[in-house]
Design a protein around this motif. Structure first.
Motif, PDB file in Angstrom:
ATOM      1  N   TRP A 217       0.732  -1.192  -0.201  1.00 43.15           N
ATOM      2  CA  TRP A 217      -0.073  -0.024  -0.103  1.00 43.15           C
ATOM      3  C   TRP A 217       0.848   1.328   0.185  1.00 43.15           C
ATOM      4  O   TRP A 217       0.584   2.309  -0.722  1.00 43.15           O
ATOM      5  CB  TRP A 217      -0.979   0.068   1.172  1.00 43.15           C
ATOM      6  CG  TRP A 217      -1.908  -1.102   1.160  1.00 43.15           C
ATOM      7  CD1 TRP A 217      -2.462  -1.890   0.148  1.00 43.15           C
ATOM      8  CD2 TRP A 217      -2.737  -1.461   2.374  1.00 43.15           C
ATOM      9  NE1 TRP A 217      -3.365  -2.574   0.558  1.00 43.15           N
ATOM     10  CE2 TRP A 217      -3.574  -2.693   1.910  1.00 43.15           C
ATOM     11  CE3 TRP A 217      -2.378  -1.277   3.651  1.00 43.15           C
ATOM     12  CZ2 TRP A 217      -4.203  -3.557   2.660  1.00 43.15           C
ATOM     13  CZ3 TRP A 217      -3.322  -1.969   4.792  1.00 43.15           C
ATOM     14  CH2 TRP A 217      -4.322  -3.192   4.101  1.00 43.15           C
ATOM     15  N   ALA A 218       1.991   1.142   0.802  1.00 46.67           N
ATOM     16  CA  ALA A 218       2.859   2.471   0.883  1.00 46.67           C
ATOM     17  C   ALA A 218       3.335   2.866  -0.381  1.00 46.67           C
ATOM     18  O   ALA A 218       3.860   3.814  -0.642  1.00 46.67           O
ATOM     19  CB  ALA A 218       3.907   2.313   2.203  1.00 46.67           C
ATOM     20  N   ALA A 241       9.810  -1.265  -3.432  1.00 46.37           N
ATOM     21  CA  ALA A 241       9.336  -1.143  -2.137  1.00 46.37           C
ATOM     22  C   ALA A 241      10.346  -2.197  -1.188  1.00 46.37           C
ATOM     23  O   ALA A 241      10.673  -1.986  -0.425  1.00 46.37           O
ATOM     24  CB  ALA A 241       7.944  -1.168  -1.682  1.00 46.37           C
ATOM     25  N   LEU A 242      10.206  -3.563  -1.801  1.00 45.62           N
ATOM     26  CA  LEU A 242      10.954  -4.616  -1.058  1.00 45.62           C
ATOM     27  C   LEU A 242      12.278  -4.134  -0.923  1.00 45.62           C
ATOM     28  O   LEU A 242      13.019  -4.541  -0.088  1.00 45.62           O
ATOM     29  CB  LEU A 242      10.466  -5.846  -1.790  1.00 45.62           C
ATOM     30  CG  LEU A 242       9.148  -6.856  -1.418  1.00 45.62           C
ATOM     31  CD1 LEU A 242       9.499  -7.230  -0.005  1.00 45.62           C
ATOM     32  CD2 LEU A 242       8.142  -5.608  -1.185  1.00 45.62           C
ATOM     33  N   ALA A 301       5.786   6.735   3.321  1.00 43.48           N
ATOM     34  CA  ALA A 301       5.560   6.191   1.728  1.00 43.48           C
ATOM     35  C   ALA A 301       6.694   5.799   1.149  1.00 43.48           C
ATOM     36  O   ALA A 301       7.978   5.983   1.561  1.00 43.48           O
ATOM     37  CB  ALA A 301       5.112   7.752   1.108  1.00 43.48           C
ATOM     38  N   ILE A 302       6.329   5.147   0.307  1.00 46.65           N
ATOM     39  CA  ILE A 302       7.741   4.380  -0.434  1.00 46.65           C
ATOM     40  C   ILE A 302       7.596   4.751  -2.074  1.00 46.65           C
ATOM     41  O   ILE A 302       6.764   4.536  -2.788  1.00 46.65           O
ATOM     42  CB  ILE A 302       7.847   2.852  -0.261  1.00 46.65           C
ATOM     43  CG1 ILE A 302       7.678   2.491   1.176  1.00 46.65           C
ATOM     44  CG2 ILE A 302       8.778   2.250  -0.876  1.00 46.65           C
ATOM     45  CD1 ILE A 302       7.573   1.040   1.330  1.00 46.65           C
ATOM     46  N   VAL A 309       0.651   5.413   5.015  1.00 47.49           N
ATOM     47  CA  VAL A 309      -0.718   4.582   5.316  1.00 47.49           C
ATOM     48  C   VAL A 309      -0.660   3.969   6.776  1.00 47.49           C
ATOM     49  O   VAL A 309       0.552   3.767   7.347  1.00 47.49           O
ATOM     50  CB  VAL A 309      -0.629   3.308   4.176  1.00 47.49           C
ATOM     51  CG1 VAL A 309       0.743   2.540   4.528  1.00 47.49           C
ATOM     52  CG2 VAL A 309      -1.833   2.450   4.134  1.00 47.49           C
ATOM     53  N   VAL A 310      -1.816   3.668   7.284  1.00 45.05           N
ATOM     54  CA  VAL A 310      -1.977   2.977   8.639  1.00 45.05           C
ATOM     55  C   VAL A 310      -3.110   2.028   8.452  1.00 45.05           C
ATOM     56  O   VAL A 310      -4.126   2.389   7.425  1.00 45.05           O
ATOM     57  CB  VAL A 310      -2.657   3.785   9.485  1.00 45.05           C
ATOM     58  CG1 VAL A 310      -1.435   4.566  10.048  1.00 45.05           C
ATOM     59  CG2 VAL A 310      -3.897   4.671   9.274  1.00 45.05           C
ATOM     60  N   PRO A 311      -3.002   0.622   8.810  1.00 46.69           N
ATOM     61  CA  PRO A 311      -4.074  -0.248   8.811  1.00 46.69           C
ATOM     62  C   PRO A 311      -4.873  -0.029   9.757  1.00 46.69           C
ATOM     63  O   PRO A 311      -4.630   0.134  10.930  1.00 46.69           O
ATOM     64  CB  PRO A 311      -3.313  -1.698   8.789  1.00 46.69           C
ATOM     65  CG  PRO A 311      -1.912  -1.215   9.463  1.00 46.69           C
ATOM     66  CD  PRO A 311      -2.035   0.243   9.357  1.00 46.69           C
ATOM     67  N   PHE A 312      -6.370  -0.290   9.598  1.00 37.60           N
ATOM     68  CA  PHE A 312      -7.284  -0.464  10.546  1.00 37.60           C
ATOM     69  C   PHE A 312      -7.979  -1.608  10.363  1.00 37.60           C
ATOM     70  O   PHE A 312      -8.256  -1.955   9.489  1.00 37.60           O
ATOM     71  CB  PHE A 312      -8.012   0.986  10.622  1.00 37.60           C
ATOM     72  CG  PHE A 312      -8.923   1.291   9.582  1.00 37.60           C
ATOM     73  CD1 PHE A 312      -8.648   1.715   8.528  1.00 37.60           C
ATOM     74  CD2 PHE A 312     -10.382   0.788   9.810  1.00 37.60           C
ATOM     75  CE1 PHE A 312      -9.544   1.832   7.199  1.00 37.60           C
ATOM     76  CE2 PHE A 312     -11.292   0.822   8.728  1.00 37.60           C
ATOM     77  CZ  PHE A 312     -10.932   1.386   7.407  1.00 37.60           C
TER      78      PHE A 312
END
Lengths: 433, 315
Positions: A217-218, A241-242, A301-302, A309-312
């Motif tokens: 997501w980021a 990103a990885l 961010a990437i 981003v935050v997960p909820f």
């Protein structure tokens, strides 16, 4: 009396037989309940005799007082005798096994509501009518996660989210600013770390488990296409990103093992790390330990198309289709998680920090009114993401295996995610069938 | 003086052969029935039901109705993670079987030679067998092989000026050291006892004769002890192999995290457990197919064991 070998063997045989027979029994701690046909009004039950009996399951919350509170609420319910089973460990696995049996719990909570396979297998009841006109009271994105083909299969209890705790005092001492990108996070982790404290901690698996989807997501990448027919994550943005996270993972600032896992803020509280990916639920403990010397952030961010981003998610109450008292169980869920707003507010304020599932209760949620709690609640609004219902456990497994192999074993990202994407697409086609 | 016939004790009653046979049958069934019932209910019935489930699409149900034939089997045999789990088992077996065999035999030989405190040492080495795998795994994980700086192994390393190691993290292969050492500690005492029993069956006169012929300790071991221990050795090897197949507790309790079980070091039982009940998955069809494949493999090994044991018996 002398115990001869023969006597001992006879007793052993008898004991084994008794144990075997006892194990075959069906005593689950719940006394037999009178059968209530769906649609039968519970209120008409005679309170002195034949009140429905319900079994409700919770996973073990880390915050003190939750167990006592939910048992107290269950005892207060006037419509049935509700017994609470507080499952100490391996909640999902224990529940999965129980749901296959006739003695499945009547009411149970599940992270983000039931899985798509649970819904399709008919293990949970449709709660659309139970929710009724209260649908608009709930945060839409939270309710969407428990909705399949316009039917609601769980009632959100309370919203939890994850966030980045960081030591503001240590950052200030080193002239660092709050990281908004992964590159800045890596730099900060390695700058702030020294022999006495680590830089960044996200779990004893190096963050691979909890950060897997966040990395996607980021980087501005999605799990699947909009039609939910194909995996969409197999892109160069994800590979980059990885690669960026692997740089952090292999750097000296990364803390790969600590006194607790990511879901417990102890490593941050104990001074083992200057930054920890953790849960909002630990906010009061962190405030008590560090006062105003810390702050919270979303995941950075990437890359060029990335975003913070935050997960909820929300543990949500479900009703088992195998319940002998489906109507009574639905009525109990309605009473507790739809009607009893005082209890919902208490859940948000009294134990750790949680966000009410209903926006209209936000003003009463004191823990998210100001300071880091308010920031966290704002992150959910501005940067919140929740994994899709169609992202099945099998898809999650395929993806996280690829993430682990790339980060830990240095495997080729294109090959790993190509293979994972094939599996995810196959899963999407399976659940669509 | 030659002993006379043994007199029947006074008060003893005569019992006819038929009465005795009936009595024996009654006792036989009294002892056997509970365990037979347990075996049928808890082993054979689930096994048969698993066989049935393995031919169905059994997600989130034990009473499926969609027949898929051999679909679950072909899926598993093409599944990289299942194949990896079999490789994990082989890697584990390659370490643990010879190591436990050698250590158990070595301990048994040492304890045969000592003359003082023999019972104490036998008990001391046997004691870990009584320890729960789960408890031992937690001690190993949280104390000895904790990857944090304050873990016991890392404290030793840092005191020697070395860098701490993330033992169970998976970016290296150090987790094998934790897994193998734990199982070795837990089971070496049990197999030591089996070897001691085997050693006690060897006639001491053979060693005396060999010594008189000038055979040294190594020659006596290689020419007398090892060949005559063959039936015990084969049995121990097979038991070790089967136990390696059934590896679950120490793997699961040492490597599972809040983020889930990592993709490395997954023996077959852990993988099948995760498919059947873990992490939201509940695919009992594929889990059952995997169980059947494992059962078949174990049956093949049992067959080989019987063949090897019969070869040993012939000699």
């Amino acid at each position: 009396m002398a115990l001869t070998r023969r006597t001992l063997l006879t007793l052993s045989g008898g004991l084994a037989a008794t144990t075997a027979l006892a194990a075959c029994g069906s005593n689950t701690g719940r006394t037999p309940a009178p059968s209530t046909a769906p649609g039968t009004p519970v209120a008409s039950a005679d309170p002195s005799a034949g009140r429905p009996e319900l079994a409700q399951w919770y996973h073990k919350y880390g915050e003190d007082g939750v167990e006592q509170a939910v048992k107290k609420w269950a005892a207060e319910y006037p419509g049935a005798d509700v017994s609470v089973n507080w499952v100490l460990a391996d909640y999902e696995k224990t529940l999965s096994a129980a749901l296959l049996t006739p003695t499945a719990p009547d009411v149970f909570e599940y992270a983000n509501g039931p899985t798509l396979d649970m819904i399709k297998a008919g293990q949970v009841e449709d709660l659309t009518d139970t929710l009724g006109g209260a649908r608009d009271d709930f945060t839409p994105s939270v309710l969407e996660r428990v909705t399949y083909q316009d039917k609601v299969y769980a009632i959100p209890q309370t919203v939890d989210m994850q966030l980045l705790y960081y030591r503001k005092d240590l950052f200030d001492a080193k002239g660092l600013t709050a990281p908004k990108t992964l590159a800045e996070l890596t730099h900060a982790a390695n700058t702030v770390a020294d022999g006495s404290i680590g830089g960044f901690f996200a779990g004893n698996d190096g963050g691979v488990g909890v950060l897997g989807l966040l990395l996607m997501w980021a980087a501005g990448v999605e799990e699947m296409n909009e039609a939910r027919t194909q995996a969409a994550f197999n892109t160069s943005a994800l590979y980059d990103a990885l690669s960026g996270y692997k740089e952090l993972f292999d750097s000296p600032g990364m803390v790969k093992s600590a006194s607790a896992d990511w879901s417990d803020a102890s490593p941050f509280i104990n001074g083992e790390t200057a930054m920890q990916w953790g849960g909002m639920w630990d906010l009061p403990k962190v405030i008590e330990a560090h006062g105003d010397a810390f702050d919270v952030l979303p995941f950075p961010a990437i890359g060029g198309s990335g975003r913070q981003v935050v997960p909820f998610g929300a543990f949500s109450a479900c009703v088992s289709s195998k319940s002998a008292n489906v109507t009574a169980a639905k009525n109990f869920v309605k009473w507790l998680w739809i009607d009893s707003e005082d209890k919902q507010v208490e859940f948000s304020n009294a134990f750790g920090t949680h966000i009410p599932a209903k926006p209209k209760l936000f003003p009463q949620a004191t823990k998210v009114a100001d300071g880091p709690g308010a920031s966290a609640a704002q992150f959910v609004t501005d940067h919140g993401r929740s994994n899709a219902l169609h992202w099945t456990p099998a898809s999650s497994e395929a993806y996280s295996t690829a993430v682990s192999n790339v980060i830990k074993s240095g495997a080729d990202a294109a090959a790993e995610f190509g293979s994972a994407a094939e599996k995810v697409t196959a899963e999407l086609q399976r659940v669509a069938g | 003086m030659t002993p006379g016939p043994v007199a029947r004790p006074e008060g003893a009653t005569h019992r006819s052969g038929a009465t005795l046979a009936r009595s024996n049958r009654r006792w036989f069934w009294l002892f056997v029935t509970p365990f037979l019932a347990g075996l049928l209910v808890f082993v054979y019935a689930p096994l048969l039901w698993s066989l049935c489930l393995s031919f169905f699409d059994a997600r989130n149900t034990v009473t499926p109705n969609r027949f898929v034939g051999l679909g679950n089997y072909t899926y598993l045999l093409a599944d990289r993670l299942f194949v990896d789990s079999m490789v994990t088992f082989i890697a584990f077996a390659v370490f643990i079987v010879p190591l436990t065999f050698a250590c158990s035999l070595g301990l048994a030989l040492l304890l045969q030679r000592i003359t003082v405190l023999r019972a104490f040492f036998r008990s001391a080495f046997f004691l870990p067998t009584a320890v729960s795998y789960v408890i031992a795994a937690m001690v190993w994980r949280m104390t000895f092989f904790n990857g944090a700086r304050f873990g016991l192994a890392n404290t030793l390393l840092t005191s020697l000026g070395l860098e701490p190691i993330n033992w169970l993290g998976g970016e290296n292969s150090w987790y094998w050291l934790a897994l193998v050492s734990l199982r070795l500690w837990l089971q070496v005492g049990f197999y030591m006892i089996l070897f001691i029993a085997g050693l006690n069956q060897i006639d001491p006169q053979l060693y005396e004769a060999a010594s008189l012929d000038g055979a040294g300790a190594w020659r006596r071991f290689w020419s007398i002890t090892f060949p005559l221990l063959r039936p015990t050795s084969v049995a121990v090897s097979m038991l070790l192999l089967f136990n390696a197949f059934q590896a679950f507790d120490e793997f699961y309790n040492m490597l599972n995290t809040v983020g889930g079980y990592p993709p490395y070091a997954r023996p077959p039982l852990v993988y099948l457990y995760l498919i059947s009940f873990g992490g939201g998955l509940q695919d009992l069809g594929i889990g059952s197919a995997g169980t059947m494949i494992l059962t078949l493999v174990i049956l093949v090994f049992s067959f080989l064991q019987n063949r090897l044991l019969s070869i040993g018996a012939d000699r």
